[in-house]
Motif scaffolding. Structure first.
Motif, PDB file in Angstrom:
ATOM      1  N   UNK A 151       0.838  -1.200   0.000  1.00 61.75           N
ATOM      2  CA  UNK A 151       0.000   0.000   0.000  1.00 61.75           C
ATOM      3  C   UNK A 151       0.866   1.240   0.000  1.00 61.75           C
ATOM      4  N   UNK A 152       0.239   2.346  -0.358  1.00 56.36           N
ATOM      5  CA  UNK A 152       0.914   3.644  -0.442  1.00 56.36           C
ATOM      6  C   UNK A 152       1.108   4.180   0.974  1.00 56.36           C
ATOM      7  N   UNK A 153       2.363   4.239   1.406  1.00 55.98           N
ATOM      8  CA  UNK A 153       2.633   4.629   2.789  1.00 55.98           C
ATOM      9  C   UNK A 153       2.121   6.022   3.096  1.00 55.98           C
ATOM     10  N   UNK A 154       2.382   6.977   2.229  1.00 52.53           N
ATOM     11  CA  UNK A 154       1.994   8.364   2.511  1.00 52.53           C
ATOM     12  C   UNK A 154       0.486   8.529   2.566  1.00 52.53           C
ATOM     13  N   UNK A 155      -0.214   7.879   1.647  1.00 56.62           N
ATOM     14  CA  UNK A 155      -1.660   8.069   1.601  1.00 56.62           C
ATOM     15  C   UNK A 155      -2.410   7.281   2.645  1.00 56.62           C
ATOM     16  N   UNK A 156      -1.914   6.103   2.996  1.00 53.05           N
ATOM     17  CA  UNK A 156      -2.632   5.222   3.910  1.00 53.05           C
ATOM     18  C   UNK A 156      -2.305   5.479   5.373  1.00 53.05           C
ATOM     19  N   UNK A 157      -1.125   6.033   5.657  1.00 52.29           N
ATOM     20  CA  UNK A 157      -0.703   6.192   7.048  1.00 52.29           C
ATOM     21  C   UNK A 157      -1.658   7.082   7.815  1.00 52.29           C
ATOM     22  N   UNK A 158      -2.151   8.147   7.159  1.00 51.34           N
ATOM     23  CA  UNK A 158      -3.041   9.080   7.859  1.00 51.34           C
ATOM     24  C   UNK A 158      -4.317   8.384   8.297  1.00 51.34           C
ATOM     25  N   UNK A 159      -4.901   7.585   7.417  1.00 50.48           N
ATOM     26  CA  UNK A 159      -6.138   6.895   7.763  1.00 50.48           C
ATOM     27  C   UNK A 159      -5.909   5.866   8.872  1.00 50.48           C
ATOM     28  N   UNK A 160      -4.805   5.144   8.812  1.00 48.01           N
ATOM     29  CA  UNK A 160      -4.526   4.155   9.855  1.00 48.01           C
ATOM     30  C   UNK A 160      -4.256   4.815  11.200  1.00 48.01           C
ATOM     31  N   UNK A 161      -3.608   5.984  11.177  1.00 52.52           N
ATOM     32  CA  UNK A 161      -3.342   6.691  12.438  1.00 52.52           C
ATOM     33  C   UNK A 161      -4.638   7.168  13.070  1.00 52.52           C
ATOM     34  N   UNK A 162      -5.533   7.728  12.261  1.00 54.35           N
ATOM     35  CA  UNK A 162      -6.809   8.203  12.791  1.00 54.35           C
ATOM     36  C   UNK A 162      -7.619   7.028  13.347  1.00 54.35           C
ATOM     37  N   UNK A 163      -7.655   5.930  12.608  1.00 56.54           N
ATOM     38  CA  UNK A 163      -8.373   4.750  13.095  1.00 56.54           C
ATOM     39  C   UNK A 163      -7.753   4.222  14.386  1.00 56.54           C
ATOM     40  N   UNK A 164      -6.432   4.258  14.464  1.00 50.76           N
ATOM     41  CA  UNK A 164      -5.767   3.800  15.679  1.00 50.76           C
ATOM     42  C   UNK A 164      -6.078   4.678  16.878  1.00 50.76           C
ATOM     43  N   UNK A 165      -6.136   6.001  16.683  1.00 49.96           N
ATOM     44  CA  UNK A 165      -6.472   6.903  17.791  1.00 49.96           C
ATOM     45  C   UNK A 165      -7.895   6.665  18.292  1.00 49.96           C
ATOM     46  N   UNK A 166      -8.825   6.474  17.366  1.00 50.97           N
ATOM     47  CA  UNK A 166     -10.210   6.213  17.774  1.00 50.97           C
ATOM     48  C   UNK A 166     -10.295   4.877  18.517  1.00 50.97           C
ATOM     49  N   UNK A 167      -9.614   3.861  18.007  1.00 52.19           N
ATOM     50  CA  UNK A 167      -9.626   2.561  18.677  1.00 52.19           C
ATOM     51  C   UNK A 167      -8.996   2.638  20.060  1.00 52.19           C
ATOM     52  N   UNK A 168      -7.925   3.408  20.187  1.00 52.90           N
ATOM     53  CA  UNK A 168      -7.247   3.541  21.469  1.00 52.90           C
ATOM     54  C   UNK A 168      -8.165   4.212  22.491  1.00 52.90           C
ATOM     55  N   UNK A 169      -8.789   5.313  22.085  1.00 54.94           N
ATOM     56  CA  UNK A 169      -9.683   6.017  23.008  1.00 54.94           C
ATOM     57  C   UNK A 169     -10.878   5.146  23.390  1.00 54.94           C
ATOM     58  N   UNK A 170     -11.499   4.518  22.390  1.00 58.87           N
ATOM     59  CA  UNK A 170     -12.667   3.679  22.671  1.00 58.87           C
ATOM     60  C   UNK A 170     -12.272   2.473  23.542  1.00 58.87           C
ATOM     61  N   UNK A 171     -11.116   1.892  23.260  1.00 56.53           N
ATOM     62  CA  UNK A 171     -10.671   0.741  24.032  1.00 56.53           C
ATOM     63  C   UNK A 171     -10.419   1.074  25.491  1.00 56.53           C
ATOM     64  N   UNK A 216      -9.056   1.130  -0.975  1.00 54.71           N
ATOM     65  CA  UNK A 216      -8.530  -0.065  -0.299  1.00 54.71           C
ATOM     66  C   UNK A 216      -8.034   0.203   1.118  1.00 54.71           C
ATOM     67  N   UNK A 217      -7.670   1.459   1.404  1.00 51.42           N
ATOM     68  CA  UNK A 217      -7.158   1.748   2.736  1.00 51.42           C
ATOM     69  C   UNK A 217      -8.214   1.498   3.809  1.00 51.42           C
ATOM     70  N   UNK A 218      -9.484   1.593   3.428  1.00 52.56           N
ATOM     71  CA  UNK A 218     -10.542   1.350   4.405  1.00 52.56           C
ATOM     72  C   UNK A 218     -10.518  -0.106   4.859  1.00 52.56           C
ATOM     73  N   UNK A 219     -10.186  -1.016   3.924  1.00 54.36           N
ATOM     74  CA  UNK A 219     -10.078  -2.427   4.307  1.00 54.36           C
ATOM     75  C   UNK A 219      -8.938  -2.641   5.304  1.00 54.36           C
ATOM     76  N   UNK A 220      -7.813  -1.958   5.066  1.00 55.57           N
ATOM     77  CA  UNK A 220      -6.698  -2.071   6.005  1.00 55.57           C
ATOM     78  C   UNK A 220      -7.070  -1.486   7.362  1.00 55.57           C
ATOM     79  N   UNK A 221      -7.779  -0.344   7.361  1.00 57.51           N
ATOM     80  CA  UNK A 221      -8.212   0.259   8.623  1.00 57.51           C
ATOM     81  C   UNK A 221      -9.226  -0.631   9.335  1.00 57.51           C
ATOM     82  N   UNK A 222     -10.105  -1.279   8.557  1.00 53.41           N
ATOM     83  CA  UNK A 222     -11.080  -2.182   9.167  1.00 53.41           C
ATOM     84  C   UNK A 222     -10.385  -3.381   9.811  1.00 53.41           C
ATOM     85  N   UNK A 223      -9.373  -3.930   9.131  1.00 53.70           N
ATOM     86  CA  UNK A 223      -8.632  -5.055   9.713  1.00 53.70           C
ATOM     87  C   UNK A 223      -7.909  -4.631  10.986  1.00 53.70           C
ATOM     88  N   UNK A 224      -7.279  -3.447  10.959  1.00 56.53           N
ATOM     89  CA  UNK A 224      -6.592  -2.946  12.150  1.00 56.53           C
ATOM     90  C   UNK A 224      -7.569  -2.725  13.297  1.00 56.53           C
TER      91      UNK A 224
END
Length: 472
Positions: A151-171, A216-224
């Protein structure tokens, strides 16, 4: 009308008597040393006083049991429990009755009160479990170097970081609520996790979709997000070993990367296999937990009670993200250190209870509490210094951030949620824009904000936890 009862055993009574006579006889009680074999008591000559030698011998034999007595009546009860009769007292020891002999023994044996056995530490940590949790916090990061070429590191990293922050707070919020529900039963905890974990994964995936605009980045964020939700369930329910086993394909794939190119199929398949294994294990654990009978009429904690814990998780995630932009290896160091941090939280509680038992005044306990806080914080920060130097991270930024996170977690462990949350949110709100926008003093914003937050959190911990009440 039945006839007169016969004294001759017959029928069932005769069989029972035969079994009793054939069976083993009960063991006889050992006769005390002072017991007389002759059943006919010997009358002591009149006018003869107590036998001091026999009394001294008896005192020496029972000294360890007479010493703690606070009254002669306790010695009399002891002698009576040993089967010593009045005739034996008079014949062997020359005393007119049991109480006279007990008074003589009480005066002869000095008082000796044994020290109480040391109380067990109620907060003794499970060292292996704490270290394993630190490893499990860091192992999912192996998925990123394994799947990076896909995957494209520059384009996908932002979405994964945002998803990770939401998961961290919710968790964080969900974990707090689940632990509250454990007070009412494991079934209620399972229900909370069953509905809360998927909701957090959906929210994190939706946040990633909003940032990326789809693709496709949404699939990676969903898996994470799905993994973080499932792993959170296993960690709350103390199933760390099952989670480690589920991550085995991911660990194996990352281990061969320096020597072998696994190919695109394996790069995508091994993390997917680890995700499916984690979801399957989580489903089985939840099913077992829900099989426990529910507690009727169990009260539900207020949802807003977990809000500060979620906000603290969000603030901590932002602070770690700011540090990770400049020093990526610092994130790994902090993640692994969460295991020892949890171990030290238990040690702080245990040492505080020991300090409470060893002090007699509030001022003395406050002084000891300050020493316990300084010791635990020092033990947490000292190993991070060589780790920062080995990974190339800047200690001046890493150590204040680590101190902020640990003291914040300490206050949260005692239910002091809003002060730690407010201080961490303030530090993130000040350091975030300055660092991310590269404003003047961007390099000093995070260290200074974290140092100020750590000092305020330590002072808050002394004020709120330096009293005996939270540790009683």
């Amino acid at each position: 009308m039945s006839g007169p009862m016969s004294l001759e055993p017959g029928g069932a009574e005769q069989d029972a008597l035969a079994r009793r006579l054939a069976g083993p006889r009960p063991a006889r009680r050992r006769r005390p040393r002072w017991a007389i074999d002759d059943t006919t008591p010997t009358v002591r000559p009149p006018g003869r006083g107590p036998d001091e030698a026999a009394v001294s011998e008896l005192a020496a034999e029972l000294a360890d049991r007479i010493g703690p007595a606070v009254h002669a009546y306790e010695v009399a009860a002891l002698l009576e429990s040993e089967g010593l009769s009045a005739a034996q007292v008079n014949e062997r020891y020359g005393h007119p009755d049991l109480f006279s002999l007990a008074s003589a023994l009480y005066e002869r044996v000095p008082r000796a009160f044994p020290e109480p056995a040391p109380a067990a530490d109620p907060w003794r940590p499970d060292t292996v479990r704490c270290l394993l949790r630190g490893v499990l916090f860091a192992l999912p990061g192996l998925a990123y170097p394994l799947t990076a070429p896909l995957w494209d590191t520059a384009g996908h990293a932002r979405a994964l970081i945002v998803a990770g922050l939401v998961s961290w707070a919710w968790g964080q919020a969900l974990g707090h609520r689940a632990h509250l529900r454990m007070a009412t039963g494991r079934h209620e905890t399972g229900r909370t996790l069953l509905f809360g974990a998927p909701a957090g994964a959906v929210q994190a995936t939706g946040a990633a979709a909003l940032v990326s605009g789809g693709g496709p980045v949404v699939l990676a964020a969903a898996a994470q997000s799905a993994y973080l939700a499932a792993a959170g369930v296993l960690l709350v329910l103390a199933r760390e070993r099952l989670l480690l086993a589920a991550l085995a394909p991911l660990v194996a794939g990352a281990a061969v990367l320096p020597w072998w190119e696994p190919g695109r199929a394996l790069r995508a398949g091994l993390p997917l296999l680890a995700l499916l294994a984690t979801l399957a294990v989580t489903g089985r654990v939840l099913a077992t937990t829900l099989a426990v009978p529910a507690v009727p009429g169990a009260a539900r904690p207020a949802p807003l009670g977990s809000l500060p814990y979620g906000l603290f998780g969000l603030a901590a995630g932002v602070l770690v993200l700011i540090e990770g932009r400049e020093e990526p290896y610092a994130v790994i160091v902090l993640t692994v250190s969460m295991g020892p941090a949890e171990w030290l939280l238990y040690r702080y509680r245990g040492l505080s209870v020991a300090a409470l038992r060893a002090t007699a005044t509030p001022a003395a306990f406050l002084l000891r509490s300050a020493g316990v806080l300084a010791l635990c914080l020092l033990l947490y920060l000292l190993p991070l210094l060589p780790a920062a130097l080995l990974t190339g991270a800047e200690p001046a930024a890493l150590l204040p951030l680590a101190a902020t996170l640990w003291t914040g977690l300490l206050l949260q462990a005692f239910g002091v949620a809003w002060p730690s949350t407010a201080l961490c949110l303030t530090a993130a709100a000040v350091a975030g824009p300055v660092t991310l926008l590269h404003l003047r003093g961007a390099g000093l914003a995070l260290p200074l904000c974290c140092a100020a937050a750590a000092l305020c959190l330590a002072a808050c911990a002394l004020v709120r936890l330096g009293r005996p009440a939270p540790h009683g």
